[in-house]
Motif scaffolding. Structure first.
Motif, PDB file in Angstrom:
ATOM      1  N   MET A  79     -26.595 -33.851  60.131  1.00 56.91           N
ATOM      2  CA  MET A  79     -25.610 -32.838  59.736  1.00 56.91           C
ATOM      3  C   MET A  79     -25.377 -31.841  60.868  1.00 56.91           C
ATOM      4  N   ALA A  80     -26.444 -31.411  61.516  1.00 51.41           N
ATOM      5  CA  ALA A  80     -26.309 -30.462  62.626  1.00 51.41           C
ATOM      6  C   ALA A  80     -25.498 -31.068  63.771  1.00 51.41           C
ATOM      7  N   ALA A  81     -25.696 -32.347  64.032  1.00 47.38           N
ATOM      8  CA  ALA A  81     -24.947 -33.012  65.100  1.00 47.38           C
ATOM      9  C   ALA A  81     -23.458 -33.074  64.767  1.00 47.38           C
ATOM     10  N   VAL A  82     -23.139 -33.361  63.512  1.00 47.87           N
ATOM     11  CA  VAL A  82     -21.735 -33.402  63.097  1.00 47.87           C
ATOM     12  C   VAL A  82     -21.130 -31.995  63.194  1.00 47.87           C
ATOM     13  N   GLN A  83     -21.873 -31.003  62.754  1.00 53.72           N
ATOM     14  CA  GLN A  83     -21.387 -29.622  62.843  1.00 53.72           C
ATOM     15  C   GLN A  83     -21.134 -29.244  64.296  1.00 53.72           C
ATOM     16  N   GLN A  84     -22.052 -29.595  65.171  1.00 50.32           N
ATOM     17  CA  GLN A  84     -21.885 -29.250  66.585  1.00 50.32           C
ATOM     18  C   GLN A  84     -20.679 -29.955  67.175  1.00 50.32           C
ATOM     19  N   ALA A  85     -20.447 -31.197  66.788  1.00 49.51           N
ATOM     20  CA  ALA A  85     -19.263 -31.914  67.268  1.00 49.51           C
ATOM     21  C   ALA A  85     -17.996 -31.183  66.842  1.00 49.51           C
ATOM     22  N   ARG A  86     -17.988 -30.706  65.612  1.00 44.71           N
ATOM     23  CA  ARG A  86     -16.823 -29.948  65.113  1.00 44.71           C
ATOM     24  C   ARG A  86     -16.635 -28.667  65.912  1.00 44.71           C
ATOM     25  N   LEU A  87     -17.735 -27.965  66.156  1.00 46.27           N
ATOM     26  CA  LEU A  87     -17.651 -26.717  66.929  1.00 46.27           C
ATOM     27  C   LEU A  87     -17.238 -26.981  68.375  1.00 46.27           C
ATOM     28  N   ASP A  88     -17.611 -28.153  68.889  1.00 46.39           N
ATOM     29  CA  ASP A  88     -17.240 -28.536  70.255  1.00 46.39           C
ATOM     30  C   ASP A  88     -15.830 -29.128  70.334  1.00 46.39           C
ATOM     31  N   ARG A  89     -15.147 -29.150  69.199  1.00 46.69           N
ATOM     32  CA  ARG A  89     -13.764 -29.643  69.105  1.00 46.69           C
ATOM     33  C   ARG A  89     -13.627 -31.132  69.416  1.00 46.69           C
ATOM     34  N   VAL A  90     -14.647 -31.901  69.072  1.00 45.18           N
ATOM     35  CA  VAL A  90     -14.555 -33.360  69.188  1.00 45.18           C
ATOM     36  C   VAL A  90     -13.562 -33.820  68.125  1.00 45.18           C
ATOM     37  N   LYS A  91     -12.658 -34.715  68.479  1.00 44.81           N
ATOM     38  CA  LYS A  91     -11.698 -35.233  67.507  1.00 44.81           C
ATOM     39  C   LYS A  91     -12.464 -35.954  66.398  1.00 44.81           C
ATOM     40  N   GLN A  92     -11.980 -35.799  65.171  1.00 43.98           N
ATOM     41  CA  GLN A  92     -12.678 -36.342  64.013  1.00 43.98           C
ATOM     42  C   GLN A  92     -12.939 -37.845  64.156  1.00 43.98           C
ATOM     43  N   GLU A  93     -11.976 -38.578  64.656  1.00 42.40           N
ATOM     44  CA  GLU A  93     -12.143 -40.026  64.779  1.00 42.40           C
ATOM     45  C   GLU A  93     -13.121 -40.419  65.896  1.00 42.40           C
ATOM     46  N   GLU A  94     -13.537 -39.466  66.715  1.00 44.81           N
ATOM     47  CA  GLU A  94     -14.463 -39.744  67.816  1.00 44.81           C
ATOM     48  C   GLU A  94     -15.882 -39.239  67.555  1.00 44.81           C
ATOM     49  N   VAL A  95     -16.092 -38.569  66.419  1.00 41.97           N
ATOM     50  CA  VAL A  95     -17.387 -37.944  66.146  1.00 41.97           C
ATOM     51  C   VAL A  95     -18.522 -38.959  66.125  1.00 41.97           C
ATOM     52  N   GLU A  96     -18.358 -40.017  65.363  1.00 40.96           N
ATOM     53  CA  GLU A  96     -19.451 -40.986  65.236  1.00 40.96           C
ATOM     54  C   GLU A  96     -19.860 -41.540  66.595  1.00 40.96           C
ATOM     55  N   GLN A  97     -18.893 -41.976  67.380  1.00 42.56           N
ATOM     56  CA  GLN A  97     -19.222 -42.554  68.682  1.00 42.56           C
ATOM     57  C   GLN A  97     -19.811 -41.518  69.620  1.00 42.56           C
ATOM     58  N   THR A  98     -19.292 -40.297  69.576  1.00 41.43           N
ATOM     59  CA  THR A  98     -19.819 -39.225  70.419  1.00 41.43           C
ATOM     60  C   THR A  98     -21.285 -38.966  70.103  1.00 41.43           C
ATOM     61  N   ILE A  99     -21.607 -38.904  68.826  1.00 37.78           N
ATOM     62  CA  ILE A  99     -22.996 -38.669  68.432  1.00 37.78           C
ATOM     63  C   ILE A  99     -23.873 -39.853  68.809  1.00 37.78           C
ATOM     64  N   LEU A 100     -23.410 -41.050  68.550  1.00 33.32           N
ATOM     65  CA  LEU A 100     -24.210 -42.239  68.893  1.00 33.32           C
ATOM     66  C   LEU A 100     -24.428 -42.345  70.407  1.00 33.32           C
ATOM     67  N   ASP A 101     -23.416 -41.968  71.182  1.00 33.28           N
ATOM     68  CA  ASP A 101     -23.542 -42.005  72.643  1.00 33.28           C
ATOM     69  C   ASP A 101     -24.582 -41.007  73.156  1.00 33.28           C
ATOM     70  N   SER A 102     -24.881 -39.990  72.361  1.00 33.57           N
ATOM     71  CA  SER A 102     -25.875 -38.994  72.769  1.00 33.57           C
ATOM     72  C   SER A 102     -27.308 -39.480  72.524  1.00 33.57           C
ATOM     73  N   GLU A 103     -27.436 -40.691  71.997  1.00 35.22           N
ATOM     74  CA  GLU A 103     -28.736 -41.312  71.719  1.00 35.22           C
ATOM     75  C   GLU A 103     -29.627 -40.392  70.884  1.00 35.22           C
ATOM     76  N   PRO A 104     -29.211 -40.122  69.630  1.00 33.20           N
ATOM     77  CA  PRO A 104     -29.982 -39.233  68.772  1.00 33.20           C
ATOM     78  C   PRO A 104     -31.383 -39.774  68.498  1.00 33.20           C
ATOM     79  N   GLU A 105     -32.284 -38.868  68.164  1.00 34.27           N
ATOM     80  CA  GLU A 105     -33.690 -39.237  67.980  1.00 34.27           C
ATOM     81  C   GLU A 105     -34.018 -39.727  66.582  1.00 34.27           C
TER      82      GLU A 105
END
Length: 112
Positions: free
Chosen positions: A32-58
């Motif tokens: 949830m925090a990662a999704v929130q941060q993506a929103r705050l960072d103005r990541v386009k909604q359709e790119e959120v999942e890939q952006t988070i996965l590319d960050s190699e979450p723990e």
């Protein structure tokens, strides 16, 4: 509204038998925090999942299944509201408080 997202996340990312509720809720809060941060960072909604996965979450990969549901929820909120709320911590707390109820829902869904 958080409870709806919480149920969606728990149903999308069931806890492993080896995980405690604390571990599982922690991972869900991190998602949830990662999704929130993506929103705050103005990541386009359709790119959120890939952006988070590319960050190699723990967190374990199964928890990433909740990203689309959480993205829909978070992107429906106003950014100004997100700046003053720690959704990750709130989500983790809600998870811990509702753990037994959601586990019962999961068992019921599996038996159908």
């Amino acid at each position: 509204m958080i409870r709806i997202a919480l149920a969606a996340a728990l149903l999308a990312a069931p806890a492993y038998a080896s995980e405690t509720k604390e571990q599982s809720c922690k991972y869900q809060g991190q998602v949830m925090a990662a999704v929130q941060q993506a929103r705050l960072d103005r990541v386009k909604q359709e790119e959120v999942e890939q952006t988070i996965l590319d960050s190699e979450p723990e967190w374990p990969a199964a928890y990433s299944k909740a990203i689309p549901q959480l993205t829909s929820h978070v992107y429906a909120m106003k950014r100004r509201d997100l700046k003053s709320t720690d959704l990750g911590a709130l989500f983790e707390q809600q998870c811990l408080q509702n753990w037994d109820q959601i586990q019962a829902m999961q068992k019921q869904l599996k038996s159908n």
